[in-house]
Design a protein around this motif. Structure first.
Motif, mmCIF file in Angstrom:
data_model
loop_
_atom_site.group_PDB
_atom_site.id
_atom_site.type_symbol
_atom_site.label_atom_id
_atom_site.label_comp_id
_atom_site.label_asym_id
_atom_site.label_seq_id
_atom_site.Cartn_x
_atom_site.Cartn_y
_atom_site.Cartn_z
ATOM 1 N N VAL A 9 0.848 -1.186 0.000
ATOM 2 C CA VAL A 9 0.000 0.000 0.000
ATOM 3 C C VAL A 9 0.884 1.236 0.000
ATOM 4 O O VAL A 9 1.925 1.280 0.658
ATOM 5 N N ALA A 10 0.481 2.233 -0.757
ATOM 6 C CA ALA A 10 1.261 3.466 -0.864
ATOM 7 C C ALA A 10 1.176 4.298 0.409
ATOM 8 O O ALA A 10 2.147 4.917 0.819
ATOM 9 N N ASP A 11 0.006 4.326 1.030
ATOM 10 C CA ASP A 11 -0.198 5.119 2.248
ATOM 11 C C ASP A 11 -0.606 4.161 3.372
ATOM 12 O O ASP A 11 -1.785 3.866 3.569
ATOM 13 N N ALA A 15 -4.373 3.300 4.798
ATOM 14 C CA ALA A 15 -4.889 1.963 4.506
ATOM 15 C C ALA A 15 -5.253 1.219 5.784
ATOM 16 O O ALA A 15 -6.328 0.618 5.878
ATOM 17 N N ALA A 59 2.870 0.244 -3.925
ATOM 18 C CA ALA A 59 1.490 -0.238 -4.028
ATOM 19 C C ALA A 59 1.381 -1.321 -5.087
ATOM 20 O O ALA A 59 1.936 -1.203 -6.174
ATOM 21 N N GLN A 61 0.022 -3.119 -8.029
ATOM 22 C CA GLN A 61 -0.609 -2.526 -9.210
ATOM 23 C C GLN A 61 -1.592 -3.491 -9.857
ATOM 24 O O GLN A 61 -1.484 -4.697 -9.691
ATOM 25 N N GLU A 113 -7.134 3.092 -2.039
ATOM 26 C CA GLU A 113 -6.242 3.018 -3.193
ATOM 27 C C GLU A 113 -6.901 2.350 -4.392
ATOM 28 O O GLU A 113 -6.243 1.987 -5.360
ATOM 29 N N ARG A 115 -8.804 -0.561 -4.598
ATOM 30 C CA ARG A 115 -8.991 -2.008 -4.660
ATOM 31 C C ARG A 115 -10.436 -2.377 -4.333
ATOM 32 O O ARG A 115 -11.050 -1.779 -3.463
#
Length: 124
Positions: A9-11, A15, A59, A61, A113, A115
């Motif tokens: 996860v980017a954040d 998240a 993250a 993809q 994000e 999903r």
């Protein structure tokens, strides 16, 4: 049988805040967490068994769909409400999806994000 899934996860903070709230109505919570410098990982599950992991990493993809089993239809409804309140985006309100089978009752939200996260109950 699937034992567990992990995705980046980017954040991480955003998240985990989302999943803490969205999964609570299903009886799923944080059961394990590792913080080793910049590497952060949290495992969600029931009891002491984590099976859904988030990692503070690039993250993952592409399309991702994860469905969580719900004990009953009320739990699906509660998941949907909690996920929306936690910042999720509607991707299919609670209801019967008869094209899967006559008792398939599910709800879908997009996590922060993008999903596709689902709660599903298979009993009438």
């Amino acid at each position: 049988m699937l034992d567990h899934i992990t995705f980046g996860v980017a954040d991480f903070e955003r998240a985990t805040a989302f999943y803490d709230k969205a999964l609570a109505p299903l009886g799923v919570s944080r059961v394990m967490q590792f913080d080793e410098g910049a590497a952060r990982v949290v495992g969600y599950g029931e009891g002491t068994k984590p099976y859904f992991w988030l990692q503070n990493a690039a993250a993952t993809q592409g399309p991702l769909h994860v469905a969580f089993a719900a004990a009953d239809r009320a739990a699906v409804d509660a998941f949907y409400a909690a996920a929306l309140a936690a910042g999720g985006i509607d991707n299919g309100a609670p209801g019967v999806r008869a094209h899967y089978h006559p008792s398939y009752y599910g709800a879908f939200v997009l996590d922060p994000e993008g999903r596709n996260i689902e709660a599903v109950c298979h009993t009438p």
